[in-house]
Design a protein around this motif. Structure first.
Motif: not given
Length: 357
Positions: A52, A195-196, A198-201, A305
């Motif tokens: 992931k 993951e952080a 990725s979440k923030d693109r 982004k």
């Protein structure tokens, strides 16, 4: 400039969104029994879509040998191989055809060649490293015969660092988690950091540490092909790499000479050094101790982004790239670092055979 090595040589070819990636290995000795499963295992460690926290491009990355191998053994002739691309989404890059993406090779390629393949970066894509992993996996199998093993692992992601020397780690645990860090507690923090991002693109960089055990004293050259220089050349040729240090590295500059010198001692295993600030290499030649080094990777340049840039006509524009990209290159780069190290050690192993009668 698509060939690496002096005796054990790899020439790679192919683009990210072309028909496939491949290579030709020349100089591999005859009679080496290849374990194809081990080669495929390293490819699987590098392939996209494995977890992931990696790009979700789905590629089986199955290697096909075209020449140089008969009944599982190398023949001493050129080994040609190919890995066919299966899951290109080239249309994701149509809007970037005339755009120079920040910190990519788009502008520099255009300046050098006057043309470029905009689909996934073409030849500048990290997908080219598939060929290096195949060649490195073969080099590893040759090095096993010489008693040499190579293990890389993720030692830092962003500000999350594994603050333990490799000698205190169980490196066999490296593959126990998706980030390829041998310390479970640190690995969880690293995964959370990726993951952080990725979440923030966004993306995040870090460091890979590599350790080679069993390299005997005497590999390397004293002047232009020092062993550490060739390792640095190999690592700095990997996509997204920004730094290389071996042994005590930059931290060693804080010590005095009396603190830094590796004192020789006589043991039941012969002459050894009491410490290993030299990183197993002195005067450009291996001294029989573990060889260890670090490789720094920048955050991947493709952000999902908004970014400001210019196009080929110097117009200022804003882009929001599409596609499937890694938020962090480190987990998939571990086998690439190992592969490039293996190519260097294989070359110096064969070169060492030429230095004596």
């Amino acid at each position: 400039m698509n060939t690496f090595g002096k005796i054990f040589r790899l020439t790679s070819f192919g683009e990210s969104h072309g028909r496939g990636i491949g290579g030709i290995i020349d100089g591999c000795p005859a009679g080496l029994q290849l374990d194809i499963d081990l080669i495929q295992k390293d490819l699987s460690r590098r392939r996209p879509g494995q977890s992931k926290i990696t790009t979700q491009r789905k590629e089986p990355d199955q290697v096909e040998f075209l020449s140089g191998v008969f009944e599982g053994k190398t023949q001493g002739t050129p080994i040609a191989f190919a890995i066919w691309n299966k899951d290109q989404h080239s249309n994701d890059y149509n809007e970037l055809k005339d755009v120079f993406r920040p910190s990519h090779a788009d502008y520099t390629y255009m300046q050098k060649y006057g043309t470029r393949d905009h689909r996934g970066g073409g030849r500048s894509s990290a997908r080219e490293t598939i060929a290096r992993v195949v060649a490195g996996a073969i080099a590893k199998q040759m090095l096993v015969k010489a008693g040499v093993s190579i293990q890389a692992f993720v030692s830092r992601v962003g500000e999350v660092e594994l603050n333990k020397p490799y000698t205190e780690l169980d490196l066999s645990r490296t593959e126990d988690n998706m980030v390829r860090c041998p310390d479970a507690e640190t690995a969880e923090k690293m995964i959370a950091r990726i993951e952080a991002a990725s979440k923030d693109r966004d993306t995040v960089g870090g460091v890979i540490t590599c350790v080679a055990k069993g390299v005997p004293a005497g590999w390397g050259e004293p002047v232009f092909n020092k062993l550490h220089a060739d390792l640095g050349f190999a690592m700095l040729g990997i996509n997204a790499v920004k730094g290389f240090e071996y042994g005590s590295g930059f931290e060693g500059t804080k010590l005095s000479g009396s603190q830094h010198n590796d004192v020789f001692i006589n043991t039941d295993k012969g002459i050894r050094t009491k410490t290993n600030n030299s990183g197993g290499i002195q005067g450009g030649i291996s001294n029989g101790e573990d060889i260890y080094f670090k490789v720094a990777f920048k955050p991947i340049a493709t952000l999902l982004k908004e970014q400001h840039t210019v196009d080929k006509n110097s117009n200022e524009i804003t882009i929001t790239p599409k596609g499937r990209h890694d938020p962090c290159v480190l987990p998939r780069a571990v086998p690439i670092v190992e592969a490039m190290a293996a190519l260097v050690f294989a070359d110096h192993f064969l070169l060492s055979k030429l230095n004596s009668i």
